[in-house]
Design an enzyme around this catalytic site. Structure first.
Site, short mmCIF file in Angstrom:
data_model
loop_
_atom_site.label_atom_id
_atom_site.label_comp_id
_atom_site.label_asym_id
_atom_site.label_seq_id
_atom_site.Cartn_x
_atom_site.Cartn_y
_atom_site.Cartn_z
N PHE A 71 0.81 -1.22 0.00
CA PHE A 71 0.00 0.00 0.00
C PHE A 71 0.85 1.27 0.00
CE2 PHE A 71 0.38 -1.59 4.39
CZ PHE A 71 0.97 -0.50 5.03
N ARG A 103 -1.72 8.43 21.11
CA ARG A 103 -2.06 7.19 20.38
C ARG A 103 -3.41 6.64 20.86
NH1 ARG A 103 0.91 5.41 15.88
NH2 ARG A 103 0.27 3.29 16.37
N HIS A 137 -1.86 11.34 12.08
CA HIS A 137 -0.63 10.58 12.36
C HIS A 137 -0.19 10.91 13.77
CE1 HIS A 137 3.41 8.98 12.14
NE2 HIS A 137 3.79 10.09 12.74
P1 DAT Z 1 0.09 4.18 12.55
O1 DAT Z 1 -0.26 5.33 11.64
O2 DAT Z 1 -1.07 3.76 13.40
O3 DAT Z 1 1.35 4.43 13.34
P2 DAT Z 1 1.69 2.52 10.78
O4 DAT Z 1 2.84 3.37 11.17
O5 DAT Z 1 1.84 1.04 10.86
O6 DAT Z 1 0.38 2.91 11.62
O7 DAT Z 1 1.26 2.86 9.29
C1 DAT Z 1 1.32 4.18 8.80
C2 DAT Z 1 0.10 4.41 7.93
O8 DAT Z 1 0.07 3.48 6.85
C3 DAT Z 1 -1.22 4.19 8.64
O9 DAT Z 1 -1.64 5.34 9.37
C4 DAT Z 1 -2.15 3.86 7.52
C5 DAT Z 1 -1.27 3.10 6.55
N1 DAT Z 1 -1.43 1.65 6.72
C6 DAT Z 1 -0.86 0.88 7.68
N2 DAT Z 1 -1.22 -0.40 7.54
C7 DAT Z 1 -2.04 -0.44 6.46
C8 DAT Z 1 -2.75 -1.49 5.78
N3 DAT Z 1 -2.67 -2.77 6.19
N4 DAT Z 1 -3.50 -1.15 4.71
C9 DAT Z 1 -3.58 0.11 4.28
N5 DAT Z 1 -2.93 1.16 4.87
C10 DAT Z 1 -2.18 0.88 5.93
MG MG Z 2 3.28 4.66 12.72
#
Ligand code: DAT
Ligand code: MG
Length: 178
Positions: A71, A103, A137
């Site tokens: 993604f 968070r 974020h």
């Molecule tokens: P967070 O934003 O909760 O810290 P992350 O750092 O793992 O989560 O991911 C950054 C961003 O990427 C998140 O806000 C949305 C996107 N994302 C994460 N996992 C995803 C998924 N499985 N499918 C689609 N978008 C995703």
């Molecule tokens: Mg993150």
């Protein structure tokens, strides 16, 4: 003098800083007020804030840890506002246990799994392309917070000295008012 109790308390409740970004969908849907109100429940201090037009370079650097995810391309388009508006509101929140407090109020990454009264639960959605438009974020640990804050802000844009700085002569052209 025995200061161990005091030191122990400081370790349990450290003052932290965290990068918070209201993403393009949050701005274009006029969710800023609601999101800031939810964040104010944390009773943390805002020590920096600015509206930013997100370049591809900044987007890729911010999310570089996800570069191998399927993604990633859509994620970069989303934070650059390809489907909304090319601006975000970037802020630094400061105070006790700031990272976890923000968070918790932000909610789970997947907006459909986020608690319904969390920011992502209230305002987020998943697009038909599978993009998590989760409106906010928030840094997830102190190391990530430091990297992200230093990526998004210059020292003088933050009203509190949170990381060591140094002075450097820089000769560069800058835009000024005409
Ligand atoms: P967070 O934003 O909760 O810290 P992350 O750092 O793992 O989560 O991911 C950054 C961003 O990427 C998140 O806000 C949305 C996107 N994302 C994460 N996992 C995803 C998924 N499985 N499918 C689609 N978008 C995703
Ligand atoms: Mg993150």
């Amino acid at each position: 003098m025995d200061t161990s109790k005091h030191e122990g308390e400081e370790k349990a409740m450290p003052e932290q800083k965290t990068l918070v970004i209201i993403k393009p969908d949050g701005l274009v849907k006029s969710l800023t007020g609601g999101i800031l109100t939810k964040l104010s429940e944390t009773k943390l201090k805002i020590i920096a804030a600015k509206v930013v037009r997100v370049s591809r370079e900044l987007a890729v650097e911010h999310y570089y840890h996800l570069k191998d995810q399927p993604f990633f391309g859509e994620l970069i388009k989303y934070i650059m506002g390809e489907h909304h508006t090319n601006r975000v509101l970037a802020m630094v929140y400061y105070g006790e246990d700031a990272i976890q407090k923000v968070r918790a109020i932000a909610g789970s990454t997947n907006p459909e799994e986020a608690e319904s009264i969390s920011i992502r639960g209230m305002f987020g959605r998943i697009t038909t392309k599978g993009v998590f438009e989760n409106v906010i974020h928030a840094s997830s640990d102190p190391k990530e917070a430091e990297r992200e804050i230093k990526l998004w802000f210059m020292p003088d844009e933050i009203v509190t000295d949170i990381y060591p700085t140094t002075e450097k002569e820089v000769a560069r052209k800058m835009r000024v008012w005409a």
